[in-house]
Design an enzyme around this catalytic site. Structure first.
Site, PDB file in Angstrom:
ATOM      1  N   GLY A  77      -2.217  -5.189   0.658  1.00 28.97           N
ATOM      2  CA  GLY A  77      -1.631  -5.625  -0.603  1.00 28.97           C
ATOM      3  C   GLY A  77      -0.874  -6.916  -0.435  1.00 28.97           C
ATOM      4  N   ALA A  78       0.355  -6.945  -0.958  1.00 32.72           N
ATOM      5  CA  ALA A  78       1.172  -8.159  -0.906  1.00 32.72           C
ATOM      6  C   ALA A  78       1.532  -8.578   0.506  1.00 32.72           C
ATOM      7  CB  ALA A  78       2.443  -7.951  -1.720  1.00 32.72           C
ATOM      8  N   ALA A  79       1.394  -7.644   1.475  1.00 28.63           N
ATOM      9  CA  ALA A  79       1.726  -7.965   2.870  1.00 28.63           C
ATOM     10  C   ALA A  79       0.590  -8.667   3.603  1.00 28.63           C
ATOM     11  CB  ALA A  79       2.118  -6.697   3.621  1.00 28.63           C
ATOM     12  N   GLY A  80      -0.599  -8.777   2.988  1.00 29.10           N
ATOM     13  CA  GLY A  80      -1.690  -9.498   3.617  1.00 29.10           C
ATOM     14  C   GLY A  80      -2.755  -8.577   4.174  1.00 29.10           C
ATOM     15  N   ASN A  83     -19.574  -0.844 -13.359  1.00 28.55           N
ATOM     16  CA  ASN A  83     -18.845  -0.010 -14.316  1.00 28.55           C
ATOM     17  C   ASN A  83     -18.268  -0.871 -15.419  1.00 28.55           C
ATOM     18  OD1 ASN A  83     -19.057   2.451 -12.831  1.00 28.55           O
ATOM     19  ND2 ASN A  83     -17.320   1.851 -11.550  1.00 28.55           N
ATOM     20  N   ASP A  98      -1.725  -7.819 -12.530  1.00 28.40           N
ATOM     21  CA  ASP A  98      -2.689  -6.722 -12.524  1.00 28.40           C
ATOM     22  C   ASP A  98      -3.429  -6.769 -11.184  1.00 28.40           C
ATOM     23  OD1 ASP A  98      -4.669  -4.841 -12.923  1.00 28.40           O
ATOM     24  OD2 ASP A  98      -5.483  -5.758 -14.744  1.00 28.40           O
ATOM     25  N   ALA A 133     -20.213  -4.638  -8.484  1.00 25.69           N
ATOM     26  CA  ALA A 133     -20.288  -5.818  -9.331  1.00 25.69           C
ATOM     27  C   ALA A 133     -19.106  -6.750  -9.085  1.00 25.69           C
ATOM     28  CB  ALA A 133     -20.335  -5.398 -10.800  1.00 25.69           C
ATOM     29  N   ASP A 169     -11.537  -6.074  -4.079  1.00 22.88           N
ATOM     30  CA  ASP A 169     -12.922  -6.528  -4.165  1.00 22.88           C
ATOM     31  C   ASP A 169     -13.004  -8.046  -4.107  1.00 22.88           C
ATOM     32  OD1 ASP A 169     -13.870  -3.905  -4.399  1.00 22.88           O
ATOM     33  OD2 ASP A 169     -13.530  -3.910  -6.561  1.00 22.88           O
TER      34      ASP A 169
END
Length: 297
Positions: free
Chosen positions: A214-217, A11, A239, A42, A245
């Site tokens: 996320g930030a917790a692993g 995309n 960001d 991608a 990915d």
């Protein structure tokens, strides 16, 4: 060298940066707009290539300017595009709003990705040559299932990112070796909001699960073993687009190289932590020396 094949989407990301994302019916003023090559397929291909693997991409781009740029971005990142089709019509696009906390909301328009509904000549042989096949859900489910079947037939490890989240056929679960949802996707698949409970429930369908937090692993669960949580490096996010990915691409490389799961998760987490400190998806993905430096620090 490790060979990773990716069957998935390409995309063009149309990214708007704002202080705060608009609510329904609200208009806000953005401060910047960028066009950045992306797509979950991608992105994972570029992440794996930058992490040190030989990578091949199966998918489609349109015969437009976006398609030309998407192909060249993959090639510039070292990804083989011999089996990346060019079809009539527009390439896929993702319309992304990124706020000042690094969060994002995304609308995906399939474009050329919608034509990838089956394997074509050469795809099966390429999958057979791989150490791992990476799959996502931004192309028609029929092609995802065909790829998973081919990988299973050839003894190739299949790693599936179930995004965008949707109900999955039992046959696809049965052909998946490692499922890598984020916590929201895991909840959608199981109806359980607790990531640990969701991961354990998913073991009824697949032998191994990694839930990204996320930030917790990340949280790893496997049949016959206790769940394992691996923390992520603490960084300030700019960001988060493409972080998942990046994680999956790096994880696939680490596992194909024979790293133990705990080490592989930490290495992939280091790659994702580097990516969130930069804007964009594919543009933010780190190279192997950077990952090694973050991993050992």
């Amino acid at each position: 060298m490790t060979h990773i094949v990716v069957l998935g989407s390409t995309n063009m990301d149309l990214v708007t940066y704002v202080e705060k994302a608009p609510q329904r019916g609200e208009t806000v003023t953005g401060r910047e707009f960028r066009t950045i090559p992306g797509g979950k397929g991608a992105n994972q291909a570029i992440a794996a290539a930058r992490a040190g693997a030989t990578v091949s991409m199966i998918g489609a781009v349109g015969n437009d300017a976006y398609g030309t740029r998407l192909r060249s971005t993959l090639e510039d990142s070292g990804v083989d595009t011999d089996l990346l089709r060019t079809v009539e019509g527009p390439s896929g696009t993702a319309h992304i709003v990124v706020d000042d906390e690094g969060g994002n909301s995304i609308v995906v328009i399939s474009g050329a990705n919608g034509t990838v509904d089956h394997l074509v000549l050469g795809d099966d042989g390429l999958i057979a040559s791989a150490d791992a096949l990476l799959l996502q859900l931004e192309i028609p489910l029929a092609a995802v299932l065909a790829g998973a079947r081919a990988a299973r037939a050839h003894g190739v490890r299949t790693i599936l990112t179930p995004a965008p989240a949707q109900p999955l056929p039992l046959e696809l679960f049965a052909a998946t070796d490692l499922l890598v949802p984020n916590e929201h996707e895991a909840a959608t698949l199981t109806g359980r909001t607790d990531p640990r409970s969701a991961a354990v429930a998913l073991l009824d369908e697949v032998p191994e699960v990694v839930v990204t937090l996320g930030a917790a692993g990340s949280l790893y669960a496997a049949r016959g073993a206790d769940p394992l949580t691996v923390p992520a490096p603490q960084v300030t996010a700019v960001d988060s687009t493409g972080a998942g990915d990046t994680f999956v691409g790096a994880l696939a490389v680490a596992l194909a190289e024979g790293r133990p799961m705990r080490s592989a998760l930490a290495w992939a987490g280091a790659a994702a932590a580097l990516s969130v400190q930069r804007p964009g998806a594919s543009a933010s993905m780190p190279c192997r020396p950077e990952i090694e430096a973050q991993f050992t620090s």
